[in-house]
Design a protein around this motif. Structure first.
Motif, mmCIF file in Angstrom:
data_model
loop_
_atom_site.group_PDB
_atom_site.id
_atom_site.type_symbol
_atom_site.label_atom_id
_atom_site.label_comp_id
_atom_site.label_asym_id
_atom_site.label_seq_id
_atom_site.Cartn_x
_atom_site.Cartn_y
_atom_site.Cartn_z
ATOM 1 N N THR A 59 -10.627 -8.137 -6.187
ATOM 2 C CA THR A 59 -10.886 -6.894 -5.460
ATOM 3 C C THR A 59 -11.923 -6.059 -6.202
ATOM 4 O O THR A 59 -12.855 -5.512 -5.609
ATOM 5 C CB THR A 59 -9.579 -6.090 -5.299
ATOM 6 N N PRO A 115 -5.623 0.081 -10.592
ATOM 7 C CA PRO A 115 -5.893 -1.295 -11.033
ATOM 8 C C PRO A 115 -5.264 -1.652 -12.371
ATOM 9 O O PRO A 115 -4.817 -2.782 -12.569
ATOM 10 C CB PRO A 115 -7.422 -1.363 -11.084
ATOM 11 N N ALA A 121 0.827 -1.207 0.000
ATOM 12 C CA ALA A 121 0.000 0.000 0.000
ATOM 13 C C ALA A 121 0.858 1.253 0.000
ATOM 14 O O ALA A 121 0.504 2.275 -0.592
ATOM 15 C CB ALA A 121 -0.925 -0.013 1.213
ATOM 16 N N THR A 174 -17.155 -5.454 -5.918
ATOM 17 C CA THR A 174 -18.093 -4.331 -6.043
ATOM 18 C C THR A 174 -18.579 -4.117 -7.471
ATOM 19 O O THR A 174 -19.658 -3.558 -7.682
ATOM 20 C CB THR A 174 -17.430 -3.028 -5.553
ATOM 21 N N ARG A 199 -6.149 -1.139 -5.466
ATOM 22 C CA ARG A 199 -6.925 -0.086 -4.810
ATOM 23 C C ARG A 199 -6.422 1.313 -5.199
ATOM 24 O O ARG A 199 -7.129 2.298 -5.029
ATOM 25 C CB ARG A 199 -6.869 -0.257 -3.298
ATOM 26 N N GLN A 200 -5.192 1.371 -5.702
ATOM 27 C CA GLN A 200 -4.622 2.655 -6.115
ATOM 28 C C GLN A 200 -4.660 2.834 -7.638
ATOM 29 O O GLN A 200 -5.035 3.893 -8.138
ATOM 30 C CB GLN A 200 -3.173 2.748 -5.627
ATOM 31 N N LYS A 230 -3.504 -6.995 -4.668
ATOM 32 C CA LYS A 230 -4.736 -6.533 -4.018
ATOM 33 C C LYS A 230 -4.594 -5.084 -3.550
ATOM 34 O O LYS A 230 -5.511 -4.261 -3.729
ATOM 35 C CB LYS A 230 -5.052 -7.444 -2.838
ATOM 36 N N GLU A 231 -3.455 -4.760 -2.940
ATOM 37 C CA GLU A 231 -3.240 -3.389 -2.465
ATOM 38 C C GLU A 231 -3.014 -2.433 -3.630
ATOM 39 O O GLU A 231 -3.506 -1.298 -3.626
ATOM 40 C CB GLU A 231 -2.052 -3.355 -1.501
#
Length: 650
Positions: free
Chosen positions: A441, A416, A376, A445, A413-414, A409-410
């Motif tokens: 991930t 893709p 992250a 959603t 979030r920033q 995965k991390e």
């Protein structure tokens, strides 16, 4: 009554040269040697690891909890030592050969020889309680009354929990690419999991351990052989997943809660407002959080504690978790993750250094907490760490899959798309893990977006695997849309993706999934739905399967359903089978019933197996059932064989 394992351990501590150790070796060496040899595929390594495990046992004897079956402890220690042996061997090979050799360990065959490399690792992933049940039942061949007595539960509870544990093992194996059934595992493990160790090895270990224990160099000898977990470079103890208590909660709580809410909080918890802002680390404060009777408030306090504790005290808090809290506690795991994440963000250089000595296959997630925080913070640097030529651990298939997935995965979030581009540069298991990290991930959603991105990937096994996972995630939200999408996939990806979507749907709404299959017939999906539905309502499941046209898939689904039914309500399952007409379907139903019933009523299981009309199935199943009965009650089994003119040699 036989002396228990823990009584023998205490006797050995009192008299190291006495016979207690030899008795323990006789009891547990077959299991230890079999597991070690299965994982290492090396006879000499298996001998060495067997000695190491008994040395560990002698060293730790005084601290082993009496509630922990020694069989479970021995299996975990043997698996740990064996995995470390394999890893040390891997480092000696070139990078290309390492990847090729270890990839060969991943298999989808149901045969025992191909199941061998994975079964002990899968068992080690089970919880302590589930692992103990599987090992006691299928490695030690104990009856359910014996298991119930050892674990202080009743017979029915022992049977039900063991069946559930076996199902969890099947799921873990499925995730590793091995498709099998609980019925097959129940029949295969008792026969193959534990074999006789070399005759001379028991005496060798007993004499070696006893001589080691009475010499002044014993401690050095033990340390030289133990395969230990690397500690963090800043001195954080290598923590095991455990619990925690509190310190230094300041006045953040009062800011978050209204005066009314504050007055309603439990008066049994300690007074947070009275903790000085500059208070030193206090074990009592931390323990007080876990004494709080309100679960919701406990979690809230733990979160605040993780933010308030000074980074210089994190190592003390982790050591407290390691030494004083149970490994299985979920709240402890949460706090451990939060503390390690904070430390990694505060000192990334030390955190990266700790990854170089971390043992990802044994730590149960602690280094992954650090890796997540670093990914992250700086995903590109973390990605470079993964693909560094010196990081040989990343090329162990399962480890590489997990590490790349954690980073991706991390990163997703920033950015893709950047994470997905990186994933496409990886190979094999790493690539599959990275695809999962990014696209799962997103799929949580926005499954439609994840599906679109996945279809743009290069064709191959890694893409097919992530397409199936997207289908599974999508089916939780909209199963009909997910299945409509899987029907548009190319043939090599369609079957697996459809299976995962139906499995996901069946977990919550098996009747609706069954109705869908009625409208879109395909016998290869019968077993997927039946496996989930039969856990809830085996009678409706059996009736549904019986209404289908005959096929090998139908017969297999019926056998599994009757296995589940027999473990729940055997009388009802028996009555249902008796009403079936003679034929292959009835034979398969009897097979499922017999495999399940052998665990608690071997006489009935054998008598039912002899009613099978297919000669090969009847012979194989009756022989297996008789052998299982002979292990639990040889005199009665042999008497029955004599009375009924049954020959075990047929």
């Amino acid at each position: 009554m036989d002396t228990s394992d823990h009584q023998l351990l205490q006797e050995h501590l009192r008299n190291p040269s006495g016979p207690a150790l030899a008795e323990l070796v006789d009891r547990h060496l077959p299991l230890i040697h079999s597991v070690a040899r299965r994982i290492t595929t090396n006879d000499e390594a298996a001998r060495d690891i067997s000695q190491i495990v008994f040395l560990r046992l002698v060293k730790k004897a005084s601290n082993l909890p009496k509630s922990l079956p020694l069989t479970a402890w021995c299996h975990r220690e043997t698996h740990s030592a064996s995995v470390d042996y394999v890893r040390s061997e891997v480092r000696r090979q070139k990078r290309e050969k390492t990847a090729a050799d270890l990839d060969a360990m991943k298999t989808s065959s149901e045969s025992w020889n191909q199941l061998t490399p994975e079964v002990d690792g899968a068992i080690d992933e089970l919880s302590e309680s589930d692992r103990a049940l599987v090992l006691l039942r299928f490695y030690n061949n104990k009856t359910f009354p014996e298991i119930a007595h050892e674990l202080s539960i009743n017979d029915d509870t022992a049977r039900m929990r063991t069946n559930r544990a076996l199902e969890k093992l099947r799921v873990i194996l499925a995730k590793r690419g091995i498709t099998t059934t609980t019925a097959l595992l129940a029949s295969t493990l008792p026969t193959n999991a534990v074999s006789s160790a070399p005759a001379s090895l028991a005496n060798s270990i007993t004499s070696s351990v006893q001589s080691t224990c009475v010499t002044s160099g014993a401690l050095a000898f033990v340390k030289s052989h133990l395969l230990v977990l690397g500690s963090l470079s800043i001195g954080i103890a290598a923590v095991t997943t455990q619990q925690i208590k509190i310190n230094q909660l300041k006045e953040t709580q009062r800011v978050r809660a209204s005066p009314v809410a504050q007055s309603q909080r439990s008066t049994r918890s300690f007074a947070i407002s009275k903790i000085p802002k500059a208070a030193a680390f206090s074990e009592q404060d931390l323990l007080a959080i876990f004494a709080n009777p309100d679960p919701a408030e406990r979690l809230w306090l733990l979160h605040d504690y993780s933010l308030q504790v000074s980074t210089k005290h994190i190592s003390e808090a982790l050591e407290l978790l390691r030494s004083k809290t149970p490994e299985w506690d979920s709240e402890s795991k949460i706090l451990t993750h939060l503390l390690l994440t904070r430390w990694a963000k505060a000192d990334p250089e030390a955190a990266f250094g700790s990854l170089d000595t971390a043992n990802f296959s044994l730590e149960r997630g602690h280094s992954l907490s650090i890796l997540s925080a670093l990914a992250a913070l700086d995903p590109k640097r973390t990605a470079n760490w993964l693909t560094s030529p010196v990081n040989t651990r990343a090329y162990y298939p399962i480890v590489g899959h997990i590490l790349s997935g954690t980073i991706a995965k991390e990163w997703a979030r920033q950015d893709p798309r950047a994470a997905l581009e990186w994933a496409q540069t990886l190979a094999d298991q790493q690539q599959a893990g990275a695809y999962s990290g990014v696209l799962e991930t997103i799929a949580a959603t926005d499954p439609q977006k994840a599906a679109t991105l996945a279809l743009g990937l290069k064709a191959g096994n890694a893409r097919n695997d992530i397409l199936a996972k997207i289908a599974q995630s999508w089916a939780r939200q909209s199963p009909l849309k997910a299945l409509a999408w899987t029907s548009t996939l190319v043939s090599e990806a369609r079957g697996h993706a459809t299976s995962r979507a139906l499995e996901s749907w069946s977990k919550n709404h098996p009747e609706k999934a069954a109705q869908y299959l009625d409208e879109n017939p395909n016998p290869k999906y019968l077993k997927i739905i039946a496996n989930q539905w039969s856990k809830r309502d085996p009678e409706d499941t059996a009736n549904w399967i019986a209404s289908k046209p005959e096929s090998p898939q139908r017969d297999s689904a019926l056998a599994d359903t009757l296995w589940h039914w027999t473990t729940q309500t055997p009388k009802a399952a028996t009555a249902w089978i008796e009403a079936l007409p003679a034929g292959n379907s009835r034979d398969q139903a009897i097979a499922g019933l017999a495999v399940a019933a052998v665990e608690f009523d071997p006489r009935s299981a054998l008598e039912w197996s002899l009613k099978i009309t297919t000669p090969s199935l009847r012979n194989d199943l009756s022989q297996h059932t008789f052998k299982a009965w002979s292990r639990s009650d040889p005199k009665i089994a042999q008497q029955w064989a004599n009375d009924h003119q049954f020959s075990p040699d047929n």
